[in-house]
Structures are given as structure tokens and as C-alpha cells.
Design a protein around this motif. Structure first.
Motif, PDB file in Angstrom:
ATOM      1  N   LEU A 138       1.090  -1.071   0.135  1.00  0.00           N
ATOM      2  CA  LEU A 138      -0.115   0.306   0.274  1.00  0.00           C
ATOM      3  C   LEU A 138       0.580   1.338  -0.083  1.00  0.00           C
ATOM      4  N   ALA A 139       1.911   1.467   0.738  1.00  0.00           N
ATOM      5  CA  ALA A 139       3.356   1.983   0.943  1.00  0.00           C
ATOM      6  C   ALA A 139       3.561   2.640  -0.489  1.00  0.00           C
ATOM      7  N   SER A 140       3.791   1.317  -1.176  1.00  0.00           N
ATOM      8  CA  SER A 140       4.758   1.832  -2.706  1.00  0.00           C
ATOM      9  C   SER A 140       3.470   2.214  -3.265  1.00  0.00           C
ATOM     10  N   VAL A 141       1.727   2.493  -3.482  1.00  0.00           N
ATOM     11  CA  VAL A 141       1.169   3.008  -4.653  1.00  0.00           C
ATOM     12  C   VAL A 141       1.125   4.251  -4.094  1.00  0.00           C
ATOM     13  N   LEU A 142       0.465   4.251  -2.694  1.00  0.00           N
ATOM     14  CA  LEU A 142       0.995   5.825  -2.242  1.00  0.00           C
ATOM     15  C   LEU A 142       1.582   6.296  -2.523  1.00  0.00           C
ATOM     16  N   VAL A 143       2.968   6.065  -2.641  1.00  0.00           N
ATOM     17  CA  VAL A 143       4.253   6.903  -2.866  1.00  0.00           C
ATOM     18  C   VAL A 143       4.699   7.459  -4.024  1.00  0.00           C
ATOM     19  N   LEU A 144       3.652   6.321  -5.111  1.00  0.00           N
ATOM     20  CA  LEU A 144       3.354   6.777  -6.686  1.00  0.00           C
ATOM     21  C   LEU A 144       2.110   7.674  -6.501  1.00  0.00           C
TER      22      LEU A 144
ATOM     23  N   GLY B 116      12.678   5.725  -6.768  1.00  0.00           N
ATOM     24  CA  GLY B 116      13.449   4.742  -5.955  1.00  0.00           C
ATOM     25  C   GLY B 116      12.949   3.918  -4.835  1.00  0.00           C
ATOM     26  N   GLN B 117      11.670   4.411  -4.259  1.00  0.00           N
ATOM     27  CA  GLN B 117      11.658   4.289  -2.858  1.00  0.00           C
ATOM     28  C   GLN B 117      10.258   3.400  -3.340  1.00  0.00           C
ATOM     29  N   TYR B 118       9.849   3.815  -4.443  1.00  0.00           N
ATOM     30  CA  TYR B 118       8.535   3.293  -4.902  1.00  0.00           C
ATOM     31  C   TYR B 118       8.849   1.712  -5.203  1.00  0.00           C
ATOM     32  N   VAL B 119      10.203   1.158  -5.489  1.00  0.00           N
ATOM     33  CA  VAL B 119      10.054   0.298  -6.991  1.00  0.00           C
ATOM     34  C   VAL B 119      11.008  -0.526  -5.677  1.00  0.00           C
ATOM     35  N   PHE B 120      11.656  -0.201  -4.419  1.00  0.00           N
ATOM     36  CA  PHE B 120      12.409  -1.144  -3.293  1.00  0.00           C
ATOM     37  C   PHE B 120      10.864  -0.930  -2.137  1.00  0.00           C
ATOM     38  N   LEU B 121       9.885  -0.350  -2.538  1.00  0.00           N
ATOM     39  CA  LEU B 121       8.759  -0.682  -1.647  1.00  0.00           C
ATOM     40  C   LEU B 121       7.874  -1.887  -1.996  1.00  0.00           C
ATOM     41  N   LEU B 122       8.251  -1.712  -3.219  1.00  0.00           N
ATOM     42  CA  LEU B 122       6.922  -2.577  -3.542  1.00  0.00           C
ATOM     43  C   LEU B 122       8.261  -4.066  -3.717  1.00  0.00           C
ATOM     44  N   GLY B 123       9.309  -4.477  -3.798  1.00  0.00           N
ATOM     45  CA  GLY B 123      10.333  -5.456  -3.702  1.00  0.00           C
ATOM     46  C   GLY B 123      10.188  -5.816  -2.402  1.00  0.00           C
ATOM     47  N   ALA B 124      10.199  -5.106  -1.382  1.00  0.00           N
ATOM     48  CA  ALA B 124      10.386  -5.689  -0.190  1.00  0.00           C
ATOM     49  C   ALA B 124       9.258  -5.970   0.565  1.00  0.00           C
ATOM     50  N   TYR B 125       7.611  -5.110  -0.357  1.00  0.00           N
ATOM     51  CA  TYR B 125       6.294  -6.422  -0.218  1.00  0.00           C
ATOM     52  C   TYR B 125       6.365  -7.707  -0.684  1.00  0.00           C
TER      53      TYR B 125
ATOM     54  N   ALA C  52      16.541  -7.816  -7.227  1.00  0.00           N
ATOM     55  CA  ALA C  52      17.796  -8.244  -6.391  1.00  0.00           C
ATOM     56  C   ALA C  52      19.437  -7.197  -6.809  1.00  0.00           C
ATOM     57  N   ASP C  53      18.813  -6.689  -8.975  1.00  0.00           N
ATOM     58  CA  ASP C  53      19.918  -6.115  -9.193  1.00  0.00           C
ATOM     59  C   ASP C  53      19.730  -4.664  -8.154  1.00  0.00           C
ATOM     60  N   PHE C  54      18.483  -4.302  -8.679  1.00  0.00           N
ATOM     61  CA  PHE C  54      18.004  -3.034  -8.312  1.00  0.00           C
ATOM     62  C   PHE C  54      17.823  -2.796  -6.422  1.00  0.00           C
ATOM     63  N   PHE C  55      18.289  -3.528  -5.955  1.00  0.00           N
ATOM     64  CA  PHE C  55      17.870  -3.702  -4.255  1.00  0.00           C
ATOM     65  C   PHE C  55      19.648  -3.327  -4.216  1.00  0.00           C
ATOM     66  N   TYR C  56      20.703  -4.242  -5.164  1.00  0.00           N
ATOM     67  CA  TYR C  56      22.290  -3.817  -4.636  1.00  0.00           C
ATOM     68  C   TYR C  56      22.726  -2.490  -4.890  1.00  0.00           C
ATOM     69  N   TYR C  57      22.434  -2.004  -6.535  1.00  0.00           N
ATOM     70  CA  TYR C  57      22.339  -0.783  -6.733  1.00  0.00           C
ATOM     71  C   TYR C  57      21.556   0.504  -5.922  1.00  0.00           C
ATOM     72  N   TYR C  58      20.158   0.384  -5.213  1.00  0.00           N
ATOM     73  CA  TYR C  58      19.721   0.848  -4.925  1.00  0.00           C
ATOM     74  C   TYR C  58      20.216   1.446  -2.948  1.00  0.00           C
ATOM     75  N   PHE C  59      20.658  -0.175  -2.679  1.00  0.00           N
ATOM     76  CA  PHE C  59      21.528  -0.024  -1.284  1.00  0.00           C
ATOM     77  C   PHE C  59      22.419   1.007  -0.999  1.00  0.00           C
ATOM     78  N   GLU C  60      23.405   0.601  -2.234  1.00  0.00           N
ATOM     79  CA  GLU C  60      24.816   1.267  -2.561  1.00  0.00           C
ATOM     80  C   GLU C  60      24.891   3.046  -2.521  1.00  0.00           C
ATOM     81  N   ARG C  61      23.479   3.107  -3.338  1.00  0.00           N
ATOM     82  CA  ARG C  61      23.520   4.575  -4.128  1.00  0.00           C
ATOM     83  C   ARG C  61      23.146   5.344  -2.134  1.00  0.00           C
ATOM     84  N   THR C  62      22.736   4.957  -1.641  1.00  0.00           N
ATOM     85  CA  THR C  62      21.910   5.158  -0.680  1.00  0.00           C
ATOM     86  C   THR C  62      23.086   5.141   0.938  1.00  0.00           C
ATOM     87  N   MET C  63      23.909   3.971   1.022  1.00  0.00           N
ATOM     88  CA  MET C  63      24.479   4.123   1.936  1.00  0.00           C
ATOM     89  C   MET C  63      25.628   5.374   2.079  1.00  0.00           C
TER      90      MET C  63
END
Length: 206
Positions: A13-19, A151-160, A195-206
Motif C-alpha cells: 500500500l505504501a508503494s502505491v501511495l508513494v507513486l 526509487g522508494q516506490y520500486v524498493f517498497l514493491l520489492g520489500a512487499y 536483486a540487482d535493483f536492491f544492490y544499486y539502491y543500497f549502494e546509492r543510499t549508503m
């Protein structure tokens, strides 16, 4: 209902709300794949055919209505809103998503739990959801310019999806005879695509 299922639903739900926040407030759909949003609209339309015939709970019905309404609203915004549609990058969002639909439909006709219309459509939605994120991931790879909300939208979808896997594991060990291979395999394929998105997402946000 368990904590993993509830957390998964709330993350979805959060992913949809973010988008929707990005599109409605900023009036921009830059970096958002219309192809993926159309696939998700089809996923929910075919999965929730029972919304007016099989009542499970108020919570279940409300969530179904939210995902149906939001997915078609997002598609409408990108296609028809006079301001939002100007920011849609049609030249980059060229993934031929129609080619994902037919294989998923054929697989649903061949591999399903019961050969009825609603069951085949439900199975089709599981297979299609597993690959629906592909146009979005391809678009992000092409543009290499991921704003925070996208980025948050895609991350939340993957986390869901990851939380739903934990939900299935929990139910497998706590509910007798709980086995749903079609859902499990579809969810696993979908999670692996992130998986690939998560890798670059965390690399960019760290």
C-alpha cells in the motif's frame, strides 16, 4: 493474518501511495514505466474477479478496491492528465510488455490448480505479476537517473514481495497442508528480479 502478511500489505500500500504522491503532488511521472503500470492494472483486474461474489472480510474487500482503483488511476494520469503526461518518457519506455502477457496466459492454461475461468485468471495474474516489474527495471537501467520517490516506490514493491515470502514460510510451518507452489514460485521469481535493483539502491543510499 500474521505480522508478515500485514507488513507486506502495508508495504504494498505504501508503494502505491508513494507513486500517487509523486504523480498527483509533483505532477510528474518521470522515471515511471507506463508499461509496468498497465501490467499491474491487468494483474489486479484478473485477480480480483471475485470481489463482488466471494466475501472474505471487510479488510480484504477494501484492499482489493484500493489496488484496483489506484492502478487504473495511475494509468489514467500517465496517459491522459494534461500536465502529468508531458513528463512521460515514451522514447525510453519501449519494453514490449504485450509479449509478457501471452506466455503468462498460456502457462496459466497449462499449469493451474483448477481449470475454471476465475482460477485460470487468478493464476494468470500470479504469473504476470512475477514479471510486471521488468519494464520499470529496464527503464531505470536506461535512464540511470532515479529520483527519490521512484526509487522508494520500486524498493517498497520489492520489500512487499520479500515480506510475502516470509508470510508463506510462516504459514507453511503453522498451518497444516499449506502448500501453494504456483504462488511461491511466482513470488520467488519476482523477488529475484529485484536483486540487482536492491544492490544499486543500497549502494546509492549508503
Amino acid at each position: 493474518m500474521n505480522i508478515f502478511r500485514l507488513a507486506g500489505d502495508m508495504t504494498h500500500l505504501a508503494s502505491v501511495l508513494v507513486l500517487l504522491l509523486k504523480i498527483h503532488t509533483i505532477k510528474s511521472c518521470a522515471g515511471v514505466s507506463l508499461k509496468t503500470q498497465e501490467l499491474y492494472a491487468l494483474v489486479f483486474a484478473t485477480r480480483y474477479l471475485d470481489i463482488f461474489t466471494d466475501f472474505i472480510s471487510v479488510y480484504n474487500t477494501i484492499m482489493k478496491l484500493i489496488f484496483l482503483g489506484s492502478s487504473f488511476s495511475i494509468v489514467w494520469y500517465i496517459r491522459h492528465h494534461r500536465v502529468v503526461r508531458r513528463s512521460y518518457d515514451k522514447d525510453q519506455d519501449t519494453f514490449r510488455h504485450y509479449f509478457l502477457m501471452l506466455p503468462c496466459l498460456l502457462l496459466a492454461l497449462l499449469v493451474n490448480e483448477r481449470f475454471t475461468f476465475k482460477e485460470v485468471m487468478w493464476t494468470f495474474s500470479i504469473y504476470l505479476e512475477a514479471v510486471a516489474i521488468l519494464p520499470q527495471l529496464v527503464l531505470l537501467q536506461r535512464t540511470r537517473n532515479i529520483d527519490n520517490l521512484t526509487g522508494q516506490y520500486v524498493f517498497l514493491l520489492g520489500a512487499y514481495r520479500a515480506l510475502y515470502i516470509l508470510n508463506w514460510i510462516y504459514r507453511h510451518f503453522t498451518e497444516p497442508h499449506y502448500v501453494h507452489w504456483i504462488t511461491w514460485i511466482g513470488g520467488l521469481v519476482q523477488t529475484l528480479l529485484y536483486a540487482d535493483f536492491f544492490y544499486y539502491y543500497f549502494e546509492r543510499t549508503m
